[in-house]
Motif scaffolding. Structure first.
Motif, PDB file in Angstrom:
ATOM      1  N   GLU A 159      -3.565   4.079   1.056  1.00  0.00           N
ATOM      2  CA  GLU A 159      -4.839   3.683   1.597  1.00  0.00           C
ATOM      3  C   GLU A 159      -4.959   2.428   1.606  1.00  0.00           C
ATOM      4  N   VAL A 160      -4.960   1.810   0.235  1.00  0.00           N
ATOM      5  CA  VAL A 160      -5.238   0.160   0.069  1.00  0.00           C
ATOM      6  C   VAL A 160      -4.100  -0.478   0.672  1.00  0.00           C
ATOM      7  N   ALA A 161      -2.897  -0.096   0.676  1.00  0.00           N
ATOM      8  CA  ALA A 161      -1.929  -1.018   1.332  1.00  0.00           C
ATOM      9  C   ALA A 161      -2.147  -0.877   2.706  1.00  0.00           C
ATOM     10  N   GLU A 162      -2.440   0.288   3.510  1.00  0.00           N
ATOM     11  CA  GLU A 162      -3.083   0.244   4.853  1.00  0.00           C
ATOM     12  C   GLU A 162      -4.089  -0.791   5.354  1.00  0.00           C
ATOM     13  N   ARG A 163      -5.167  -0.712   4.488  1.00  0.00           N
ATOM     14  CA  ARG A 163      -6.357  -1.789   4.540  1.00  0.00           C
ATOM     15  C   ARG A 163      -5.996  -3.162   4.473  1.00  0.00           C
ATOM     16  N   VAL A 164      -5.008  -3.400   3.806  1.00  0.00           N
ATOM     17  CA  VAL A 164      -4.627  -4.914   3.471  1.00  0.00           C
ATOM     18  C   VAL A 164      -3.396  -5.418   4.096  1.00  0.00           C
ATOM     19  N   SER A 165      -2.826  -4.342   5.172  1.00  0.00           N
ATOM     20  CA  SER A 165      -1.504  -4.610   5.819  1.00  0.00           C
ATOM     21  C   SER A 165      -0.575  -4.984   4.952  1.00  0.00           C
ATOM     22  N   LYS A 166      -0.500  -4.395   3.938  1.00  0.00           N
ATOM     23  CA  LYS A 166       0.871  -4.487   3.046  1.00  0.00           C
ATOM     24  C   LYS A 166       1.657  -3.293   2.834  1.00  0.00           C
ATOM     25  N   ARG A 168       3.296  -0.015   0.570  1.00  0.00           N
ATOM     26  CA  ARG A 168       2.695   0.652  -0.771  1.00  0.00           C
ATOM     27  C   ARG A 168       3.471  -0.140  -1.955  1.00  0.00           C
ATOM     28  N   THR A 169       4.701  -0.272  -1.662  1.00  0.00           N
ATOM     29  CA  THR A 169       5.654  -0.872  -2.849  1.00  0.00           C
ATOM     30  C   THR A 169       4.927  -2.243  -3.414  1.00  0.00           C
ATOM     31  N   VAL A 170       4.672  -3.027  -2.531  1.00  0.00           N
ATOM     32  CA  VAL A 170       4.032  -4.272  -2.710  1.00  0.00           C
ATOM     33  C   VAL A 170       2.823  -3.964  -3.711  1.00  0.00           C
ATOM     34  N   MET A 175       0.056  -4.046  -8.978  1.00  0.00           N
ATOM     35  CA  MET A 175      -0.763  -3.378 -10.060  1.00  0.00           C
ATOM     36  C   MET A 175       0.148  -3.346 -11.385  1.00  0.00           C
ATOM     37  N   ARG A 176       1.246  -3.184 -11.391  1.00  0.00           N
ATOM     38  CA  ARG A 176       1.919  -3.190 -12.524  1.00  0.00           C
ATOM     39  C   ARG A 176       1.897  -4.256 -13.501  1.00  0.00           C
ATOM     40  N   LEU A 177       1.629  -5.412 -12.814  1.00  0.00           N
ATOM     41  CA  LEU A 177       1.520  -6.686 -13.781  1.00  0.00           C
ATOM     42  C   LEU A 177       0.300  -6.514 -14.745  1.00  0.00           C
ATOM     43  N   LEU A 178      -0.655  -5.620 -14.381  1.00  0.00           N
ATOM     44  CA  LEU A 178      -1.847  -5.499 -15.224  1.00  0.00           C
ATOM     45  C   LEU A 178      -1.483  -4.481 -16.277  1.00  0.00           C
TER      46      LEU A 178
END
Length: 305
Positions: A159-166, A168-170, A175-178
């Motif tokens: 859902e986040v990916a859809e909202r920012v036009s990215k 899901r893998t991106v 988020m893994r960087l955190l």
């Protein structure tokens, strides 16, 4: 069946106009061809009545970029209105904090704004989308914004990916960087490490190991391929021991040089695996021994005083 809410990514241009005709020079440095026209709903408000959104994803602003925008605003004003919402007795910035900061520095008393009414979630989404589209966020700020959308507004990664036009893998990789050590994350923010380096370091679970290798990446200007090779060796206990030994040897060489410059003669450090060791200070005459003695005593007196 409930209608699924669409993301703001592709419709952001309708909320934040990207073009505006005016006389003179645009913020991007291009010359417009038409005279100035106001945007629908645009109004001028006192700059003291406008405040940034504390929850906006972007926390770091490039000083050189701000200075360039400040110079442009001094000459031609704010050419693109800020997107704001009314919040009690002031206007809260939804998009355009960089323009607001530069306008304040340029000494403007008023700024053009477009007032809209959005929910907290929409404000975060718009701030995130605007900064992503303009490549303003560093990788950690972007990852933190994704995390906030998921944790505070209970969205799923797709859902986040859809909202920012990215994809899901991106979003997932961001988020893994955190999971990296906080000091390593700060090195990414400070552009001491690239995201490629950071992703390679993720294969190390121990955060102390992440710190050690991150510092080595920066000090030795290692490529991502060098880091991947180094991590393979690091995971091998025998290789890891050799790498640590090399690191200590480099440290001792540096200390020897510093002590040599202070004492004025050759200094050798002999270390043991237990952490103990000895320091040898060479002298080649009685006069040189006397010089070394007085040098040590002067250091001792300086510490006591």
């Amino acid at each position: 069946m409930a209608v699924r809410k669409k993301g703001l990514g592709k419709g952001l241009d309708s909320l934040i106009p990207n073009t505006r005709s005016t006389q003179g020079k645009k913020e991007d440095g291009k010359k417009p061809e038409e005279k100035e026209e106001k945007m629908p709903g645009e109004q001028l408000v006192k700059i003291t009545k406008v405040e940034p959104n504390r929850e906006q994803p972007r926390k770091h602003f490039d000083e050189d970029s701000l200075m360039e925008l400040e110079d442009s605003i001094r000459q031609f004003g704010v050419l693109q209105p800020l997107l704001v919402r009314k919040n009690k007795d002031y206007y809260e910035i939804i998009a355009g904090e960089r323009r607001w900061r530069a306008a304040k520095r340029a000494g403007l008393k008023e700024v053009p704004v477009i007032v809209k009414d959005f929910s907290e979630q929409e404000i975060l989404e718009i701030g995130l989308i605007e900064n992503i589209q303009r490549e303003n966020l560093n990788p950690i700020e972007e990852a933190m914004a994704y995390k906030k959308l998921i944790e505070e507004f209970h969205l799923k990664q797709d859902e986040v990916a859809e909202r920012v036009s990215k994809s899901r893998t991106v979003v997932t990789n961001s988020m893994r960087l955190l999971k990296l050590d906080e000091k390593v994350q700060q090195m990414i923010i400070d552009e001491m490490l690239t995201t490629g380096h950071a992703r390679a370091l993720l294969s190390l679970e121990n955060k102390e190991d992440q710190q050690i290798l991150a510092n080595r990446i920066f000090d030795e200007k290692l490529s991502v391929r060098d880091v991947e090779k180094l991590i393979k060796e690091w995971k091998n206990p025998k290789k890891k021991k050799e790498i640590i030994k090399e690191k200590h040897a480099f440290l001792y060489e540096d200390l020897e040089e510093k002590m040599k410059s202070v004492m004025g003669t050759k200094v050798s450090i002999h270390s043991k695996s237990s952490g103990k060791g000895k320091i040898e200070i060479e002298y080649y005459s009685e006069e040189e021994l006397e010089h070394v003695f007085y040098k040590i005593m002067s250091i001792k007196r300086g510490e006591e005083s």
